[in-house]
Motif scaffolding. Structure first.
Motif, PDB file in Angstrom:
ATOM      1  N   GLU A   1     -10.596 -44.830  -2.470  1.00 52.45           N
ATOM      2  CA  GLU A   1     -11.178 -46.016  -3.070  1.00 52.45           C
ATOM      3  C   GLU A   1     -10.026 -46.921  -3.515  1.00 52.45           C
ATOM      4  O   GLU A   1      -9.150 -46.504  -4.279  1.00 52.45           O
ATOM      5  CB  GLU A   1     -12.070 -45.686  -4.261  1.00 52.45           C
ATOM      6  N   PHE A   2     -10.037 -48.150  -3.004  1.00 53.93           N
ATOM      7  CA  PHE A   2      -9.016 -49.141  -3.310  1.00 53.93           C
ATOM      8  C   PHE A   2      -9.585 -50.202  -4.244  1.00 53.93           C
ATOM      9  O   PHE A   2     -10.761 -50.545  -4.163  1.00 53.93           O
ATOM     10  CB  PHE A   2      -8.570 -49.881  -2.036  1.00 53.93           C
ATOM     11  N   LEU A   3      -8.730 -50.755  -5.088  1.00 54.97           N
ATOM     12  CA  LEU A   3      -9.043 -51.978  -5.823  1.00 54.97           C
ATOM     13  C   LEU A   3      -8.090 -53.041  -5.316  1.00 54.97           C
ATOM     14  O   LEU A   3      -6.867 -52.922  -5.461  1.00 54.97           O
ATOM     15  CB  LEU A   3      -8.862 -51.804  -7.332  1.00 54.97           C
ATOM     16  N   HIS A   4      -8.639 -54.070  -4.674  1.00 57.37           N
ATOM     17  CA  HIS A   4      -7.856 -55.192  -4.151  1.00 57.37           C
ATOM     18  C   HIS A   4      -8.014 -56.370  -5.105  1.00 57.37           C
ATOM     19  O   HIS A   4      -9.130 -56.674  -5.538  1.00 57.37           O
ATOM     20  CB  HIS A   4      -8.367 -55.607  -2.767  1.00 57.37           C
ATOM     21  N   VAL A   5      -6.923 -57.048  -5.409  1.00 55.19           N
ATOM     22  CA  VAL A   5      -6.943 -58.215  -6.300  1.00 55.19           C
ATOM     23  C   VAL A   5      -6.176 -59.350  -5.621  1.00 55.19           C
ATOM     24  O   VAL A   5      -5.059 -59.147  -5.149  1.00 55.19           O
ATOM     25  CB  VAL A   5      -6.301 -57.898  -7.674  1.00 55.19           C
TER      26      VAL A   5
ATOM     27  N   ASP B   1      -0.577 -43.445  -3.186  1.00 55.81           N
ATOM     28  CA  ASP B   1      -0.299 -42.958  -4.537  1.00 55.81           C
ATOM     29  C   ASP B   1      -1.072 -43.775  -5.574  1.00 55.81           C
ATOM     30  O   ASP B   1      -0.852 -44.981  -5.703  1.00 55.81           O
ATOM     31  CB  ASP B   1       1.203 -43.072  -4.797  1.00 55.81           C
ATOM     32  N   PRO B   2      -1.971 -43.128  -6.337  1.00 55.92           N
ATOM     33  CA  PRO B   2      -2.727 -43.840  -7.369  1.00 55.92           C
ATOM     34  C   PRO B   2      -1.861 -44.397  -8.504  1.00 55.92           C
ATOM     35  O   PRO B   2      -2.323 -45.218  -9.277  1.00 55.92           O
ATOM     36  CB  PRO B   2      -3.702 -42.788  -7.900  1.00 55.92           C
ATOM     37  N   GLU B   3      -0.611 -43.984  -8.589  1.00 58.09           N
ATOM     38  CA  GLU B   3       0.271 -44.446  -9.660  1.00 58.09           C
ATOM     39  C   GLU B   3       1.030 -45.716  -9.270  1.00 58.09           C
ATOM     40  O   GLU B   3       1.876 -46.189 -10.034  1.00 58.09           O
ATOM     41  CB  GLU B   3       1.282 -43.346 -10.015  1.00 58.09           C
ATOM     42  N   VAL B   4       0.732 -46.283  -8.102  1.00 56.79           N
ATOM     43  CA  VAL B   4       1.494 -47.410  -7.571  1.00 56.79           C
ATOM     44  C   VAL B   4       0.608 -48.641  -7.432  1.00 56.79           C
ATOM     45  O   VAL B   4      -0.553 -48.537  -7.054  1.00 56.79           O
ATOM     46  CB  VAL B   4       2.075 -47.035  -6.174  1.00 56.79           C
TER      47      VAL B   4
ATOM     48  N   VAL C   1      -4.722 -47.805  -5.646  1.00 56.62           N
ATOM     49  CA  VAL C   1      -5.588 -46.700  -5.230  1.00 56.62           C
ATOM     50  C   VAL C   1      -6.277 -46.182  -6.478  1.00 56.62           C
ATOM     51  O   VAL C   1      -5.625 -45.699  -7.407  1.00 56.62           O
ATOM     52  CB  VAL C   1      -4.766 -45.580  -4.549  1.00 56.62           C
ATOM     53  N   LEU C   2      -7.604 -46.312  -6.522  1.00 59.66           N
ATOM     54  CA  LEU C   2      -8.364 -45.847  -7.692  1.00 59.66           C
ATOM     55  C   LEU C   2      -8.628 -44.355  -7.642  1.00 59.66           C
ATOM     56  O   LEU C   2      -8.606 -43.671  -8.657  1.00 59.66           O
ATOM     57  CB  LEU C   2      -9.681 -46.610  -7.787  1.00 59.66           C
ATOM     58  N   SER C   3      -8.915 -43.858  -6.453  1.00 57.22           N
ATOM     59  CA  SER C   3      -9.182 -42.426  -6.299  1.00 57.22           C
ATOM     60  C   SER C   3      -9.013 -42.053  -4.836  1.00 57.22           C
ATOM     61  O   SER C   3      -9.068 -42.904  -3.953  1.00 57.22           O
ATOM     62  CB  SER C   3     -10.597 -42.077  -6.766  1.00 57.22           C
ATOM     63  N   LYS C   4      -8.818 -40.775  -4.603  1.00 62.45           N
ATOM     64  CA  LYS C   4      -8.764 -40.256  -3.245  1.00 62.45           C
ATOM     65  C   LYS C   4      -9.175 -38.798  -3.261  1.00 62.45           C
ATOM     66  O   LYS C   4      -8.981 -38.099  -4.258  1.00 62.45           O
ATOM     67  CB  LYS C   4      -7.388 -40.453  -2.618  1.00 62.45           C
TER      68      LYS C   4
END
Length: 160
Positions: A129-133, A16-19, A113-116
């Protein structure tokens, strides 16, 4: 018969991109981790291996190899997001290390989740596409990475 719960990551439909996914546990980095990783990967950089030379730098001590930091960041996300549900990494982009990691630091990770999208050529997978921090114990961002992965879709029997 008892219910059996199998640990796994999330399927394409479940991401879920909102999470913001916060991963647990964290990982404390030891000097031995840095030395082993650097030597295993044939990286003889003094900043990672030579305490005397590193003491003369602006950091005053050895830095943890940034590739170890990146690998740990991605690894911290596996159990929650991609265990048995990823097919392959497709690429990494926009990797940054805004603060150094030192022996004794503890790394904590989160993923967004940036996009799917559905795959155009393989209906059984999707592209995410994930953004990991990664942050240290002082909540300083020490690494960020964008990663594109091919993720399995929910099995037909589990589709809503």
């Amino acid at each position: 018969m008892k219910l059996c719960i199998h640990q796994r990551g999330l399927y394409f439909e479940e991401l879920d991109p909102e999470v913001i996914y916060r991963h647990s546990p964290g990982r404390t980095v030891e000097a031995a981790d840095n030395t082993l990783f650097s030597t295993l990967t044939m990286n003889p950089q003094s900043l990672h291996l030579d305490a005397a030379a590193s003491a003369r730098t602006e950091f005053g001590e050895r830095l943890v190899n940034s590739m170890f930091t990146l690998s740990t960041l991605i690894g911290l996300s596996v159990a929650q997001l991609t265990q048995e549900t990823t097919v392959a990494n497709l690429g990494f982009g926009q990797i940054a290390f805004p603060s150094p990691v030192l022996a004794g630091d503890t790394l904590y990770a989160e993923t967004t989740v940036l996009s799917k999208r559905e795959s155009k050529s393989r209906p059984e997978v999707g592209i995410v596409e994930f953004l990991h921090v990664a942050r240290n114990q002082r909540d300083e961002v020490v690494a960020e990475a964008r990663r594109t992965a091919m993720m399995r879709r929910l099995p037909a029997e589990d589709q809503p």
